[in-house]
Design a protein around this motif. Structure first.
Motif, PDB file in Angstrom:
ATOM      1  N   LYS A  41      42.551  -1.862  32.626  1.00  0.00           N
ATOM      2  CA  LYS A  41      42.264  -2.757  31.207  1.00  0.00           C
ATOM      3  C   LYS A  41      43.101  -2.187  30.389  1.00  0.00           C
ATOM      4  N   ASP A  42      43.402  -2.976  29.441  1.00  0.00           N
ATOM      5  CA  ASP A  42      44.690  -2.384  28.375  1.00  0.00           C
ATOM      6  C   ASP A  42      43.856  -1.585  27.462  1.00  0.00           C
ATOM      7  N   ILE A  43      44.610  -0.347  27.388  1.00  0.00           N
ATOM      8  CA  ILE A  43      43.973   0.961  26.280  1.00  0.00           C
ATOM      9  C   ILE A  43      45.112   1.307  25.333  1.00  0.00           C
ATOM     10  N   GLN A  44      44.924   1.204  24.234  1.00  0.00           N
ATOM     11  CA  GLN A  44      45.782   1.503  23.036  1.00  0.00           C
ATOM     12  C   GLN A  44      45.423   2.856  22.324  1.00  0.00           C
ATOM     13  N   MET A  45      46.023   4.060  22.639  1.00  0.00           N
ATOM     14  CA  MET A  45      45.750   5.104  21.872  1.00  0.00           C
ATOM     15  C   MET A  45      46.765   5.471  20.569  1.00  0.00           C
ATOM     16  N   TYR A  46      46.113   5.629  19.299  1.00  0.00           N
ATOM     17  CA  TYR A  46      47.016   5.983  18.310  1.00  0.00           C
ATOM     18  C   TYR A  46      46.716   7.384  17.873  1.00  0.00           C
ATOM     19  N   LEU A  47      47.758   7.847  17.665  1.00  0.00           N
ATOM     20  CA  LEU A  47      47.648   9.302  16.813  1.00  0.00           C
ATOM     21  C   LEU A  47      47.929   9.090  15.298  1.00  0.00           C
ATOM     22  N   LEU A  48      46.997   9.362  14.663  1.00  0.00           N
ATOM     23  CA  LEU A  48      47.049   8.889  12.937  1.00  0.00           C
ATOM     24  C   LEU A  48      48.070   9.790  12.157  1.00  0.00           C
ATOM     25  N   THR A  49      49.183  10.104  12.628  1.00  0.00           N
ATOM     26  CA  THR A  49      50.026  11.028  11.731  1.00  0.00           C
ATOM     27  C   THR A  49      51.479  10.730  12.684  1.00  0.00           C
ATOM     28  N   GLU A  50      52.426  11.168  12.024  1.00  0.00           N
ATOM     29  CA  GLU A  50      53.774  11.208  12.656  1.00  0.00           C
ATOM     30  C   GLU A  50      53.803  12.343  13.796  1.00  0.00           C
ATOM     31  N   GLU A  51      54.741  12.314  14.575  1.00  0.00           N
ATOM     32  CA  GLU A  51      54.933  13.080  15.766  1.00  0.00           C
ATOM     33  C   GLU A  51      55.150  14.721  15.375  1.00  0.00           C
ATOM     34  N   ASP A  52      56.339  14.878  14.374  1.00  0.00           N
ATOM     35  CA  ASP A  52      56.612  15.961  13.912  1.00  0.00           C
ATOM     36  C   ASP A  52      55.480  16.978  13.019  1.00  0.00           C
ATOM     37  N   ASN A  53      54.735  16.056  12.194  1.00  0.00           N
ATOM     38  CA  ASN A  53      53.627  16.437  11.692  1.00  0.00           C
ATOM     39  C   ASN A  53      52.600  16.921  12.527  1.00  0.00           C
ATOM     40  N   PHE A  54      52.028  16.323  13.779  1.00  0.00           N
ATOM     41  CA  PHE A  54      51.121  16.619  14.545  1.00  0.00           C
ATOM     42  C   PHE A  54      51.588  18.167  14.977  1.00  0.00           C
ATOM     43  N   LYS A  55      52.794  18.037  15.490  1.00  0.00           N
ATOM     44  CA  LYS A  55      53.203  19.377  16.114  1.00  0.00           C
ATOM     45  C   LYS A  55      53.364  20.531  15.130  1.00  0.00           C
ATOM     46  N   SER A  56      53.471  20.177  13.734  1.00  0.00           N
ATOM     47  CA  SER A  56      53.683  21.266  12.957  1.00  0.00           C
ATOM     48  C   SER A  56      52.354  22.043  12.715  1.00  0.00           C
ATOM     49  N   PHE A  57      51.205  21.432  13.120  1.00  0.00           N
ATOM     50  CA  PHE A  57      50.019  22.356  13.056  1.00  0.00           C
ATOM     51  C   PHE A  57      50.066  23.524  13.942  1.00  0.00           C
ATOM     52  N   ASP A  58      50.925  23.746  14.950  1.00  0.00           N
ATOM     53  CA  ASP A  58      50.846  24.617  15.805  1.00  0.00           C
ATOM     54  C   ASP A  58      51.331  25.896  14.883  1.00  0.00           C
ATOM     55  N   THR A  59      52.153  25.797  13.975  1.00  0.00           N
ATOM     56  CA  THR A  59      52.578  26.861  12.998  1.00  0.00           C
ATOM     57  C   THR A  59      51.135  27.378  12.047  1.00  0.00           C
ATOM     58  N   LEU A  60      50.489  26.336  11.596  1.00  0.00           N
ATOM     59  CA  LEU A  60      49.275  26.618  10.923  1.00  0.00           C
ATOM     60  C   LEU A  60      48.178  27.548  11.657  1.00  0.00           C
ATOM     61  N   TYR A  61      48.133  26.928  12.852  1.00  0.00           N
ATOM     62  CA  TYR A  61      47.173  27.863  13.856  1.00  0.00           C
ATOM     63  C   TYR A  61      47.640  28.814  14.710  1.00  0.00           C
ATOM     64  N   ASN A  62      49.120  29.167  14.620  1.00  0.00           N
ATOM     65  CA  ASN A  62      49.675  30.151  15.310  1.00  0.00           C
ATOM     66  C   ASN A  62      49.509  29.902  16.831  1.00  0.00           C
ATOM     67  N   THR A  63      49.767  28.604  17.354  1.00  0.00           N
ATOM     68  CA  THR A  63      49.423  28.203  18.587  1.00  0.00           C
ATOM     69  C   THR A  63      50.429  27.309  19.215  1.00  0.00           C
ATOM     70  N   SER A  64      50.148  26.774  20.528  1.00  0.00           N
ATOM     71  CA  SER A  64      51.241  25.621  20.785  1.00  0.00           C
ATOM     72  C   SER A  64      50.321  24.655  21.295  1.00  0.00           C
ATOM     73  N   TYR A  65      48.858  24.430  21.066  1.00  0.00           N
ATOM     74  CA  TYR A  65      48.233  23.578  21.518  1.00  0.00           C
ATOM     75  C   TYR A  65      48.519  22.146  21.023  1.00  0.00           C
ATOM     76  N   PHE A  66      48.886  21.981  19.924  1.00  0.00           N
ATOM     77  CA  PHE A  66      49.310  20.731  19.349  1.00  0.00           C
ATOM     78  C   PHE A  66      50.777  20.220  19.984  1.00  0.00           C
ATOM     79  N   THR A  67      51.520  20.784  20.258  1.00  0.00           N
ATOM     80  CA  THR A  67      52.880  20.368  21.091  1.00  0.00           C
ATOM     81  C   THR A  67      52.188  20.147  22.219  1.00  0.00           C
ATOM     82  N   GLN A  68      51.371  20.733  23.126  1.00  0.00           N
ATOM     83  CA  GLN A  68      50.852  20.615  24.408  1.00  0.00           C
ATOM     84  C   GLN A  68      50.065  19.092  24.263  1.00  0.00           C
ATOM     85  N   ALA A  69      49.246  18.829  23.368  1.00  0.00           N
ATOM     86  CA  ALA A  69      48.436  17.757  23.210  1.00  0.00           C
ATOM     87  C   ALA A  69      49.333  16.526  22.989  1.00  0.00           C
TER      88      ALA A  69
END
Length: 219
Positions: free
Chosen positions: A58-86
């Motif tokens: 069945k058709d499923i649409q996933m939306y990440l409610l932010t821009e890609e670079d902004n989402f990955k930049s949270f890695d710097t805030l939390y000192n991790t790589s989990y956002f890039t992984q996600a």
């Protein structure tokens, strides 16, 4: 000879730039072409996740409610790589089935998008929904960062991310939205029943039970 040397350097640099652009486009459209060389394979889906997603019909649409670079930049805030992984895991999940799509959506520039999901209150000040999973026919679910990752706080109150729950959260969402006659659970709040008091970490007296039910695709 000098001009020939300069010309050769220019051609070489142009080729390098072209290869990088092509590789970036291919990686964006075909995440399966990427290779995970981390020792723990942190950018690869579990085999069970691949099997589950490949069977989605069945058709499923996933939306990440932010821009890609902004989402990955949270890695710097939390000192991790989990956002890039996600971010990579979202792409990998979508790559498993032609019925699953993944996209980024900036709701501040597209107010009409939020109106489609009125029950999530996406435009409310302080709204924390970061991921929307939509199965069509007004069936959708919204998830916060705390739904995607496990947080732990130290004695000073500083929060760190200890693990990712992306695969589990997305698979449970798809299962709950696509299966027929999903079981429902209701928490009683009448007289005599203890109130659901939330702590500073966002957890409550019912958190463990709620998570257990959600992970079993209860509504």
């Amino acid at each position: 000879r000098g001009w020939l040397f300069v010309a050769l350097i220019a051609v070489f640099l142009a080729c390098v730039i072209a290869v990088n652009i092509i590789a970036s486009v291919l990686e964006s459209k075909f995440p399966a072409l990427t290779f995970d060389i981390t020792s723990t394979n942190m950018f690869e889906l579990q085999e069970k996740t691949k099997e589950f997603c490949s069977d989605v019909d069945k058709d499923i649409q996933m939306y990440l409610l932010t821009e890609e670079d902004n989402f990955k930049s949270f890695d710097t805030l939390y000192n991790t790589s989990y956002f890039t992984q996600a971010n990579q895991l979202f792409k990998e999940i979508a790559a498993q089935s032609s019925h699953i799509k993944f996209d980024y959506k900036d709701i501040s520039s597209d107010p009409s998008f939020a109106s489609k999901y009125s029950e999530l209150n996406l435009t409310t000040s302080g709204a924390s929904i970061i991921l929307v999973v939509d199965a069509g026919d007004n069936r959708y679910k919204g998830y916060t960062i705390k739904d995607l990752f496990t947080f732990e706080s130290d004695e000073t109150g500083y929060s760190t991310i200890t693990e990712s729950k992306v695969e589990q959260t997305v698979c449970t969402a798809i299962l709950g939205l696509t299966k027929k006659n999903a079981a429902k659970a209701c928490f009683i709040t009448s007289s005599g029943v203890p109130a659901e008091n939330e702590s500073s970490t966002g957890e409550s007296t019912y958190t463990a039970l709620k998570n257990l039910l959600k992970n079993q695709a209860y509504d």
